[in-house]
Design an enzyme around this catalytic site. Structure first.
Site: not given
Length: 465
Positions: A121, A144, A191
């Site tokens: 990403k 981010n 995660h």
């Protein structure tokens, strides 16, 4: 639900994004914001920055996750899991609770292009931003990849696009966020400590599309098995989906490679862009990344000419299959960002005709390794396992089919691993740092690990010189 014209604000966490929200709120005190309270969390303590903000009128509460009082709006930092007691306490004390991207979207909802996925990403976000700029459009990469989106809201130029890299943490706390264009690259287990289950993680990613309709464009990698497992939640009536893949998956909207050219079809009209070999970013995964960015940029109004120019100019990002030097005819590649097995498998596709010495290791994430090590044994010619994960990785690799045909070595740390790899390498080989692990056994993050790797390669070059 829109934000109130005037509201009391609660912020959870005092990391970067939380304090960016606080800074925005201070700029709007009286005009929009009535009060700002920050709960730092159970392990929080005052810092120089928080003391400055307290002096400016912000109330900080340290060392607890018990929320007192009531608030109109709560913005939770991405490090605070929606399944945590801290989050639940804040939700109970607030009329609305959301993450920072949702908060920024409520304030400035026009022209959002959002990108997510387990891997790739950052590259796609950066490249999409560059393609828009190469087409003469105003654009800024946020989330981010750069500044928190809230940091850019007040300084946003007229007509500017927000190209936002969003993590599963950030998307999980959205409810109204509606990108004009959104990209889902892949879904692999990650995660899980935050999301609790893989399904929760996957659905957080997919929820990026939850409010998108026929006037928007969802770009989806149809060749990714992780996404395919949740197809019924991706392909829903009324949602316009562009099918992304190396092959043409059909439909009015698609991005693919035809006769060696990156090709995008939007509303039935095709546009051939550049040949695959013209890209500076290597590997099949980066062909997909370039296709995703091209489709997103064109959907946002980029020109074919601008996209072509941007694609051929774009270089690898730091720590992502990044060449960092050549020593004695051996190329050294920094892919420190590859902190999971899927990213490593993709990186190996960048060197189909080269002899690869792969550096694996670091802080072990406990990932299942059987199928991964079978791929490593097939695609690498030697492997150096290092750091905290080295014993488990070596054991798993030694049991993989084909492992008897490759060299397997161990090293204590990254420095030792580079030295071992250099002793195994011959002129024409590639030494690839693509560790499949977090870095926290030895470093503060993947960036420091990559920087140290680059420095170690420079040391090798100086000795050779």
């Amino acid at each position: 639900m829109p934000l109130p014209q005037h509201f009391s604000l609660l912020v959870l966490g005092q990391g970067t994004s939380g304090l960016e929200v606080v800074s925005w709120a201070l700029d709007h005190m009286g005009e929009r914001v009535d009060s700002v309270t920050v709960y730092g969390g159970a392990k929080s303590a005052a810092s120089e920055r928080t003391r400055e903000l307290e002096a400016a009128g912000v109330r900080f509460v340290y060392g607890t996750e018990d929320i007192e009082g009531s608030y109109d709006v709560c913005v939770a930092s991405p490090g605070v899991s929606e399944f945590s007691e801290f989050f639940r306490n804040a939700a109970g004390a607030s009329a609305q609770i959301m993450g920072e991207p949702e908060f920024a979207w409520r304030l400035s909802p026009e022209r959002w292009c959002a990108i997510t996925g387990t891997n790739g990403k950052t590259t796609v976000t950066s490249l999409t931003n560059e393609l828009l700029r190469a087409s003469g459009l105003e654009s800024v990469a946020v989330g981010n990849i750069g500044n928190a989106t809230i940091h850019e809201v007040d300084r946003r130029a007229p007509g500017e696009w927000f190209v936002a890299e969003l993590s599963s943490y950030q998307i999980a706390t959205t409810s109204e966020l509606t990108p004009r264009v959104a990209v889902l690259l892949n879904i692999t287990p990650d995660h899980l400590s935050w999301h609790k289950t893989h399904e929760n993680y996957a659905m957080a990613k997919i929820s990026l599309f939850q409010n998108m309709g026929e006037d928007d464009l969802a770009i989806v990698n149809v060749e990714d098995e992780g996404i395919a497992a949740f197809a019924q939640s991706v392909y829903v009536p009324g949602r316009r989906v562009l099918k992304l893949g190396l092959k043409d998956a059909g439909g009015d909207d698609a991005a693919f490679v035809r006769d060696g050219y990156l090709t995008v079809r939007l509303a039935g009209e095709e546009c051939a862009l550049v040949r695959v070999e013209e890209l500076k970013i290597a590997g099949a995964h980066n062909v997909l990344n370039a296709l995703a960015a091209s489709a997103a940029a064109l959907a946002c109004g980029a020109t074919p000419e601008g996209v072509r120019a941007g694609l051929t100019a774009f270089s690898p990002l730091p720590h992502r299959v990044e060449p960092v030097g050549e020593v004695a005819g051996v190329r050294y590649i920094n892919d420190s960002k590859a902190t999971n097995t899927d990213a490593v498998e993709k990186a190996l596709t960048a060197f189909p005709s080269d002899r690869v010495i792969l550096l694996l290791g670091g802080a072990d994430k406990g990932t299942e390794l059987d199928s991964f090590m079978e791929t490593v044994a097939r695609d690498a010619d030697a492997v150096v396992c290092f750091g905290a994960a080295r014993e488990r990785f070596c054991e798993a690799l030694s049991q993989a089919p084909g492992a008897s045909d490759i060299d397997i070595a161990e090293a204590d740390d990254l420095r030792d691993a580079v030295l071992v790899a250099s002793s195994l390498a011959q002129r024409g080989d590639v030494v690839l740092l693509s560790p499949a692990c977090a870095s926290f056994d030895e470093f503060s993050g993947y960036e420091e690990r990559g920087d140290v790797f680059r420095a170690l390669v420079n040391e090798l070059a100086e000795r050779e010189g």
